[in-house]
Motif scaffolding. Structure first.
Motif, mmCIF file in Angstrom:
data_model
loop_
_atom_site.group_PDB
_atom_site.id
_atom_site.type_symbol
_atom_site.label_atom_id
_atom_site.label_comp_id
_atom_site.label_asym_id
_atom_site.label_seq_id
_atom_site.Cartn_x
_atom_site.Cartn_y
_atom_site.Cartn_z
ATOM 1 N N GLN A 137 0.832 -1.196 0.000
ATOM 2 C CA GLN A 137 0.000 0.000 0.000
ATOM 3 C C GLN A 137 0.868 1.247 0.000
ATOM 4 O OE1 GLN A 137 -0.478 2.278 2.718
ATOM 5 N NE2 GLN A 137 0.908 1.212 4.135
ATOM 6 N N ALA A 138 0.311 2.312 -0.575
ATOM 7 C CA ALA A 138 1.027 3.581 -0.641
ATOM 8 C C ALA A 138 0.004 4.711 -0.704
ATOM 9 C CB ALA A 138 1.937 3.629 -1.858
ATOM 10 N N ARG A 139 0.451 5.897 -0.332
ATOM 11 C CA ARG A 139 -0.414 7.063 -0.436
ATOM 12 C C ARG A 139 -0.512 7.525 -1.891
ATOM 13 N NH1 ARG A 139 1.659 10.935 4.558
ATOM 14 N NH2 ARG A 139 0.277 10.065 6.168
ATOM 15 N N CYS A 140 -1.710 7.969 -2.273
ATOM 16 C CA CYS A 140 -1.830 8.633 -3.562
ATOM 17 C C CYS A 140 -1.409 10.089 -3.376
ATOM 18 C CB CYS A 140 -3.265 8.550 -4.092
ATOM 19 S SG CYS A 140 -4.477 9.467 -3.121
ATOM 20 N N ALA A 141 -0.783 10.662 -4.363
ATOM 21 C CA ALA A 141 -0.336 12.051 -4.272
ATOM 22 C C ALA A 141 -0.210 12.627 -5.668
ATOM 23 C CB ALA A 141 1.008 12.148 -3.535
ATOM 24 N N GLY A 142 -0.582 13.887 -5.807
ATOM 25 C CA GLY A 142 -0.470 14.566 -7.087
ATOM 26 C C GLY A 142 0.933 14.467 -7.655
ATOM 27 N N GLY A 143 1.032 14.195 -8.932
ATOM 28 C CA GLY A 143 2.323 14.027 -9.588
ATOM 29 C C GLY A 143 2.672 12.579 -9.864
ATOM 30 N N GLN A 144 1.991 11.635 -9.195
ATOM 31 C CA GLN A 144 2.235 10.225 -9.475
ATOM 32 C C GLN A 144 1.646 9.867 -10.840
ATOM 33 O OE1 GLN A 144 0.289 8.358 -6.151
ATOM 34 N NE2 GLN A 144 2.051 8.584 -4.789
ATOM 35 N N SER A 145 2.324 9.013 -11.577
ATOM 36 C CA SER A 145 1.801 8.568 -12.865
ATOM 37 C C SER A 145 2.390 7.208 -13.209
ATOM 38 C CB SER A 145 2.112 9.581 -13.967
ATOM 39 O OG SER A 145 3.511 9.667 -14.187
#
Length: 304
Positions: A137-145
């Motif tokens: 699991q990981a956090r979603c964050a703006g800039g991920q693609s």
């Protein structure tokens, strides 16, 4: 065909029994996958909540898992797992939970326990019980693609520094844009409200443009601002909301805002699940229109 041939051949029944294992694959549901560089989107009818399937050629993403209906019943158990099985899906490559609200994560436990999952991406706070059920699991964050099979996935918000800032859960919704040159694009927005919409418009502007919009916050008055709709410019929009829900979603003035811009709108109560195969497929298809029961057919009036 070999099984059928064995059954009709004039041979002992002991040999004909070999037809049984040869026919077993007929019991398995077929998996119809999009071509390379294309994707299919299904906005599932889970009642008052959100759940979206995004299928590429060899990967499946599930965005949100719908609500919990009762202490012993939820959208994962009652809707999503049967749907996945009927489609021949035996693995979710990424389960993305936009935020912690029950109408978005109510069915997640059933999914995490009922089907193989590659990883979980979410804005859930540390210590949330669902995190312990995920293999990774990981956090979603703006800039991920990332890219799957020629289809690009971009997380637009929340920004990494929003974690720990005390924002309410709606404001922490993971916003995901899915797009490819062959299929077009779709924007999945969780429960973002006008403040998050304004931030996205300010930072991304025309880059928000998408063919399909899964409407923010089920069509609440808190969202779908004119500036946001003008930036996204969707051709089609889907309201995922429950029939006669207590929140009044979607709000009539919000629906009117979409129609004023000539955006074709669909909603779960009248459409059921909404399926879109990309810009080449034209308008999305409502499950209730495609699989209409005999008692739903309109009787044509005979001329006098």
């Amino acid at each position: 065909m070999l099984a059928a041939a064995l059954l009709v051949m004039p041979i002992p029944w002991r040999l004909r029994a070999l037809a049984v294992p040869l026919a077993l694959p007929l019991l398995l549901p077929p998996l119809s996958a999009p071509a390379e560089g294309q994707f299919e989107l299904i906005a599932v009818d889970v009642g008052q909540g959100t759940a979206v399937l995004v299928r590429t050629h060899s990967h499946l993403l599930v965005y949100d898992a719908g609500p919990q209906y009762l202490p012993v019943s939820d959208a994962g158990q009652r809707v999503l797992l049967p749907l996945l099985h009927s489609r021949g899906e035996n693995r979710i490559d990424r389960l993305l939970l936009s935020h912690r609200d029950g109408d978005h994560v109510g069915g997640a436990k059933a999914l995490l326990q009922g089907v193989a999952i590659g990883d979980l991406s979410s804005s859930l706070e540390e210590g949330h019980p669902l995190l312990a059920l995920a293999p990774r699991q990981a956090r979603c964050a703006g800039g991920q693609s990332w890219q799957w099979d020629g289809v690009r996935f971009d997380v637009l918000q929340p920004l990494a520094d929003a974690y720990g800032s005390g924002l309410k859960s709606n404001a922490m919704s993971c916003v995901l844009r899915v797009g490819s040159t062959r299929s077009g694009s779709a924007l999945l927005t969780g429960d973002i409200e006008r403040e998050q919409e304004a931030a996205l418009v300010a930072s991304l502007g025309d880059a928000l443009a998408s063919d399909v919009l899964v409407v923010p916050h089920h069509g609440s008055k808190t969202s779908s601002t004119p500036a946001f709709l003008d930036a996204v410019q969707p051709k089609q929009a889907v309201f995922q909301a429950g029939y006669r829900n207590r929140f009044g979603h979607p709000a009539p003035d919000v629906v009117a805002r979409y129609r004023e811009r000539h955006i074709e709108v669909f909603d779960s109560p009248s459409c059921g699940a909404w399926q879109w195969g990309g810009v080449g497929s034209g308008q999305g298809v409502c499950q209730r229109d495609r699989d209409r029961h005999y008692w739903h057919h309109a009787v044509e009036a005979s001329s006098p």
